[in-house]
Write a protein that holds these residues in place. Sequence first.
Motif, PDB file in Angstrom:
ATOM      1  N   THR A  63       0.768  -1.184  -0.041  1.00 23.61           N
ATOM      2  CA  THR A  63      -0.111  -0.130   0.057  1.00 23.61           C
ATOM      3  C   THR A  63       0.850   1.263  -0.030  1.00 23.61           C
ATOM      4  O   THR A  63       1.822   1.364   0.773  1.00 23.61           O
ATOM      5  CB  THR A  63      -0.918   0.003   1.301  1.00 23.61           C
ATOM      6  N   ALA A  64       0.506   2.238  -0.787  1.00 24.29           N
ATOM      7  CA  ALA A  64       1.291   3.596  -0.888  1.00 24.29           C
ATOM      8  C   ALA A  64       0.379   4.620  -1.192  1.00 24.29           C
ATOM      9  O   ALA A  64      -0.626   4.305  -1.909  1.00 24.29           O
ATOM     10  CB  ALA A  64       2.439   3.457  -1.966  1.00 24.29           C
ATOM     11  N   TYR A  65       0.775   5.756  -0.832  1.00 19.81           N
ATOM     12  CA  TYR A  65      -0.282   7.053  -0.982  1.00 19.81           C
ATOM     13  C   TYR A  65       0.741   7.849  -1.822  1.00 19.81           C
ATOM     14  O   TYR A  65       1.972   8.052  -1.420  1.00 19.81           O
ATOM     15  CB  TYR A  65      -0.460   7.713   0.175  1.00 19.81           C
ATOM     16  N   VAL A  66       0.340   8.353  -3.029  1.00 23.76           N
ATOM     17  CA  VAL A  66       1.146   9.403  -3.755  1.00 23.76           C
ATOM     18  C   VAL A  66       0.282  10.617  -3.906  1.00 23.76           C
ATOM     19  O   VAL A  66      -0.970  10.467  -4.546  1.00 23.76           O
ATOM     20  CB  VAL A  66       1.578   8.681  -5.040  1.00 23.76           C
ATOM     21  N   GLY A  67       0.816  11.875  -3.736  1.00 26.46           N
ATOM     22  CA  GLY A  67       0.098  13.035  -3.780  1.00 26.46           C
ATOM     23  C   GLY A  67       0.832  14.155  -4.433  1.00 26.46           C
ATOM     24  O   GLY A  67       2.164  14.014  -4.349  1.00 26.46           O
ATOM     25  N   SER A  68       0.070  15.355  -4.456  1.00 29.30           N
ATOM     26  CA  SER A  68       0.647  16.525  -5.012  1.00 29.30           C
ATOM     27  C   SER A  68       0.905  17.461  -3.865  1.00 29.30           C
ATOM     28  O   SER A  68       1.634  18.467  -4.113  1.00 29.30           O
ATOM     29  CB  SER A  68       0.035  17.218  -6.017  1.00 29.30           C
ATOM     30  N   SER A  69       0.271  17.231  -2.698  1.00 25.29           N
ATOM     31  CA  SER A  69       0.181  18.475  -1.699  1.00 25.29           C
ATOM     32  C   SER A  69       1.506  18.543  -1.085  1.00 25.29           C
ATOM     33  O   SER A  69       2.310  17.641  -0.444  1.00 25.29           O
ATOM     34  CB  SER A  69      -0.961  18.191  -0.554  1.00 25.29           C
ATOM     35  N   ASN A  70       2.217  19.788  -1.168  1.00 22.76           N
ATOM     36  CA  ASN A  70       3.144  20.232  -0.089  1.00 22.76           C
ATOM     37  C   ASN A  70       2.449  20.480   1.324  1.00 22.76           C
ATOM     38  O   ASN A  70       1.213  20.855   1.536  1.00 22.76           O
ATOM     39  CB  ASN A  70       3.830  21.548  -0.349  1.00 22.76           C
ATOM     40  N   VAL A  71       3.193  20.128   2.177  1.00 24.27           N
ATOM     41  CA  VAL A  71       2.815  20.754   3.832  1.00 24.27           C
ATOM     42  C   VAL A  71       3.081  22.011   4.175  1.00 24.27           C
ATOM     43  O   VAL A  71       3.577  22.591   4.773  1.00 24.27           O
ATOM     44  CB  VAL A  71       3.240  19.623   4.675  1.00 24.27           C
ATOM     45  N   THR A  72       2.458  22.871   3.111  1.00 24.15           N
ATOM     46  CA  THR A  72       2.349  24.404   3.513  1.00 24.15           C
ATOM     47  C   THR A  72       1.138  24.805   3.395  1.00 24.15           C
ATOM     48  O   THR A  72      -0.016  24.425   2.920  1.00 24.15           O
ATOM     49  CB  THR A  72       3.159  24.838   2.205  1.00 24.15           C
ATOM     50  N   GLU A  73       1.008  26.213   4.303  1.00 25.16           N
ATOM     51  CA  GLU A  73      -0.407  26.823   4.264  1.00 25.16           C
ATOM     52  C   GLU A  73      -0.900  27.028   2.731  1.00 25.16           C
ATOM     53  O   GLU A  73      -2.170  26.704   2.727  1.00 25.16           O
ATOM     54  CB  GLU A  73      -0.202  28.345   4.838  1.00 25.16           C
ATOM     55  N   ALA A  74      -0.149  27.760   2.061  1.00 24.03           N
ATOM     56  CA  ALA A  74      -0.663  27.665   0.614  1.00 24.03           C
ATOM     57  C   ALA A  74      -1.160  26.372  -0.119  1.00 24.03           C
ATOM     58  O   ALA A  74      -2.187  26.516  -0.521  1.00 24.03           O
ATOM     59  CB  ALA A  74       0.386  28.382  -0.251  1.00 24.03           C
ATOM     60  N   SER A  75      -0.488  25.397  -0.103  1.00 20.78           N
ATOM     61  CA  SER A  75      -1.005  23.990  -0.656  1.00 20.78           C
ATOM     62  C   SER A  75      -2.126  23.650  -0.011  1.00 20.78           C
ATOM     63  O   SER A  75      -3.030  23.079  -0.421  1.00 20.78           O
ATOM     64  CB  SER A  75       0.327  23.145  -0.651  1.00 20.78           C
ATOM     65  N   LEU A  76      -1.985  23.705   1.483  1.00 17.54           N
ATOM     66  CA  LEU A  76      -3.107  22.787   2.270  1.00 17.54           C
ATOM     67  C   LEU A  76      -4.338  23.695   2.194  1.00 17.54           C
ATOM     68  O   LEU A  76      -5.676  23.260   2.224  1.00 17.54           O
ATOM     69  CB  LEU A  76      -2.519  22.593   3.637  1.00 17.54           C
ATOM     70  N   GLU A  77      -4.327  24.995   2.129  1.00 17.55           N
ATOM     71  CA  GLU A  77      -5.630  25.847   2.176  1.00 17.55           C
ATOM     72  C   GLU A  77      -5.994  26.383   1.022  1.00 17.55           C
ATOM     73  O   GLU A  77      -7.099  26.857   0.853  1.00 17.55           O
ATOM     74  CB  GLU A  77      -5.132  26.950   3.291  1.00 17.55           C
ATOM     75  N   HIS A  78      -4.956  26.661   0.014  1.00 10.92           N
ATOM     76  CA  HIS A  78      -5.505  27.533  -1.213  1.00 10.92           C
ATOM     77  C   HIS A  78      -5.141  26.827  -2.473  1.00 10.92           C
ATOM     78  O   HIS A  78      -5.530  27.283  -3.539  1.00 10.92           O
ATOM     79  CB  HIS A  78      -4.821  28.708  -1.234  1.00 10.92           C
ATOM     80  N   SER A  79      -4.711  25.618  -2.587  1.00 10.05           N
ATOM     81  CA  SER A  79      -4.421  24.869  -3.787  1.00 10.05           C
ATOM     82  C   SER A  79      -5.331  23.856  -3.811  1.00 10.05           C
ATOM     83  O   SER A  79      -5.744  23.075  -2.926  1.00 10.05           O
ATOM     84  CB  SER A  79      -3.105  24.506  -3.629  1.00 10.05           C
ATOM     85  N   MET A  80      -5.977  23.249  -5.182  1.00 10.60           N
ATOM     86  CA  MET A  80      -6.483  21.971  -5.262  1.00 10.60           C
ATOM     87  C   MET A  80      -5.543  20.957  -5.330  1.00 10.60           C
ATOM     88  O   MET A  80      -4.405  21.042  -6.391  1.00 10.60           O
ATOM     89  CB  MET A  80      -7.181  21.868  -6.657  1.00 10.60           C
ATOM     90  N   GLU A  81      -5.463  19.958  -4.672  1.00  9.98           N
ATOM     91  CA  GLU A  81      -4.283  18.904  -4.446  1.00  9.98           C
ATOM     92  C   GLU A  81      -5.008  17.607  -4.862  1.00  9.98           C
ATOM     93  O   GLU A  81      -6.187  17.519  -4.578  1.00  9.98           O
ATOM     94  CB  GLU A  81      -3.498  18.910  -3.159  1.00  9.98           C
ATOM     95  N   MET A  82      -4.331  16.534  -5.111  1.00 11.18           N
ATOM     96  CA  MET A  82      -4.727  15.125  -5.625  1.00 11.18           C
ATOM     97  C   MET A  82      -3.880  14.375  -4.742  1.00 11.18           C
ATOM     98  O   MET A  82      -2.801  14.521  -4.944  1.00 11.18           O
ATOM     99  CB  MET A  82      -5.073  15.245  -6.977  1.00 11.18           C
ATOM    100  N   GLY A  83      -4.497  13.054  -4.666  1.00 12.48           N
ATOM    101  CA  GLY A  83      -3.610  12.166  -4.069  1.00 12.48           C
ATOM    102  C   GLY A  83      -4.432  10.840  -4.430  1.00 12.48           C
ATOM    103  O   GLY A  83      -5.532  10.831  -4.395  1.00 12.48           O
ATOM    104  N   VAL A  84      -3.496   9.631  -4.500  1.00 11.55           N
ATOM    105  CA  VAL A  84      -4.158   8.321  -4.881  1.00 11.55           C
ATOM    106  C   VAL A  84      -3.580   7.049  -3.798  1.00 11.55           C
ATOM    107  O   VAL A  84      -2.259   7.621  -3.467  1.00 11.55           O
ATOM    108  CB  VAL A  84      -3.963   8.044  -6.186  1.00 11.55           C
ATOM    109  N   ILE A  85      -4.240   6.384  -3.315  1.00  6.49           N
ATOM    110  CA  ILE A  85      -3.827   5.260  -2.907  1.00  6.49           C
ATOM    111  C   ILE A  85      -3.613   4.122  -3.674  1.00  6.49           C
ATOM    112  O   ILE A  85      -4.486   3.670  -4.597  1.00  6.49           O
ATOM    113  CB  ILE A  85      -4.853   4.678  -1.692  1.00  6.49           C
ATOM    114  N   LEU A  86      -2.692   3.462  -3.612  1.00 11.71           N
ATOM    115  CA  LEU A  86      -2.152   2.551  -4.569  1.00 11.71           C
ATOM    116  C   LEU A  86      -2.094   1.149  -3.940  1.00 11.71           C
ATOM    117  O   LEU A  86      -1.419   1.312  -2.856  1.00 11.71           O
ATOM    118  CB  LEU A  86      -0.976   2.719  -5.463  1.00 11.71           C
TER     119      LEU A  86
END
Length: 109
Positions: A63-86
């Motif tokens: 099992t793995a998660y791969v996503g686009s989100s940085n752990v920053t305020e801008a990324s977490l609060e203002h960006s559309m991010e996506m991730g998938v579980i494989l």
Amino acid sequence: MERVLVLRSLEAPLRKDYPKGYDAIESWLRENDVKVYNYSLARMDGAGRETFHAKVVSCDQETAYVGSSNVTEASLEHSMEMGVILTGKAACDIFEVVQAVIAASNRRL
């Protein structure tokens, strides 16, 4: 369960891409036995460096998660991010890539 964190630019705290907040949590990471690696390698062509910019959580080879989100305020609060579980072979492939990155990295903690 082994816990590993791969970051970049730990060799140069004055770089603009040095992980913000790392110094504040370094002792917590040590106390919680999180192994920290720095993946920041000179490029073979001599033009800059290669870094690990992936956002991956690999629990095991299944099992793995791969996503686009940085752990920053801008990324977490203002960006559309996506991730998938494989799962299955895709998760195993991710696990192998992460293991290769760790093998090429410098251990920090």
